[in-house]
Design an enzyme around this catalytic site. Structure first.
Site, short mmCIF file in Angstrom:
data_model
loop_
_atom_site.label_atom_id
_atom_site.label_comp_id
_atom_site.label_asym_id
_atom_site.label_seq_id
_atom_site.Cartn_x
_atom_site.Cartn_y
_atom_site.Cartn_z
N SER A 281 -4.65 -39.94 1.44
CA SER A 281 -6.09 -39.79 1.20
C SER A 281 -6.38 -40.01 -0.28
O SER A 281 -5.55 -39.73 -1.15
CB SER A 281 -6.57 -38.41 1.63
OG SER A 281 -7.98 -38.31 1.54
N ASP A 282 -7.56 -40.54 -0.55
CA ASP A 282 -7.98 -40.74 -1.93
C ASP A 282 -9.50 -40.59 -2.00
O ASP A 282 -10.21 -40.87 -1.02
CB ASP A 282 -7.57 -42.11 -2.44
CG ASP A 282 -7.75 -42.25 -3.95
OD1 ASP A 282 -6.89 -41.72 -4.69
OD2 ASP A 282 -8.75 -42.84 -4.39
#
Length: 208
Positions: A75-76
């Site tokens: 995730s970012d």
């Protein structure tokens, strides 16, 4: 308590974030954590949402390359104001400048999520990926309040310089998103969709 089906491989969170670890723990699934080692610098001419999606995929792929037949979560998050990326401030002075710029304004947070299925031989088929947007309006507060908030919570590792799960909620005016945990860093509604697609069962029942 929710459990994996017996034939589902181990679940790995590709992140060192304590916030993402706490959120994933809410699902009650056993998981491990591994830190992806990638360059998170935006590419020239890359849009904010493209940056978030690319980095989420690269994080998941980097961990999957070491993990084998596992489900890996990457995730970012990228915050943007007027199309400009707002990163992690790193220190007090940068955080204050960010909050001064954002006060009274609406900021778009792009939280990208990738679930990499290490059982798939084809890399194109291995990755489920999604970008969840959250619109956040910051209160128009004076410098003294912004400075005081930063000294109390010190959110210098958070894009946008505010922890919505903590005292930072007091400097926000509104939050709009289809996935309420996206702003904290891990959109759980999107993630449970992906896990179901990968064969993970919840509540002791097999998915249809």
């Amino acid at each position: 308590m929710p459990q994996n089906a017996p034939d589902i491989p181990r679940l790995i969170l590709g992140s060192s974030s304590a916030y993402r670890k706490e959120l994933l723990g809410r699902l009650g699934l056993p998981f491990e954590t591994m830190t992806p080692d990638i360059d998170e610098t935006p590419q020239p001419g890359e849009t904010p949402d493209a940056t978030a999606l690319r980095l989420a995929r690269e994080k998941a792929a980097a961990v999957a390359a070491r993990a084998g037949a596992a489900l890996v979560i990457g995730s970012d998050q990228v915050a943007t104001l007027d199309g400009e990326q707002i990163g992690k401030p790193g220190n007090h002075d940068n955080a204050l400048k960010q909050l001064q710029k954002m006060r009274g304004r609406e900021v778009v947070f792009h939280t990208a999520l990738c679930l990499w299925d290490g059982r798939q031989e084809n890399a194109a088929a291995a990755a489920q990926i999604r970008n969840v947007q959250t619109l956040v309006r910051f209160r128009d507060l004076p410098d003294a309040e912004l400075d005081a908030y930063l000294r109390i919570e010190q959110p210098y590792d958070c894009a946008g310089s505010a922890k919505n799960e903590g005292l930072g909620i007091a400097i926000l005016q509104s939050i709009h998103s289809d996935d309420p945990t996206a702003l904290t860093g891990l959109p759980l509604i999107a993630l449970t969709d992906m896990l179901r697609n990968a064969g993970v069962r919840f509540f002791g029942l097999r998915n249809a």
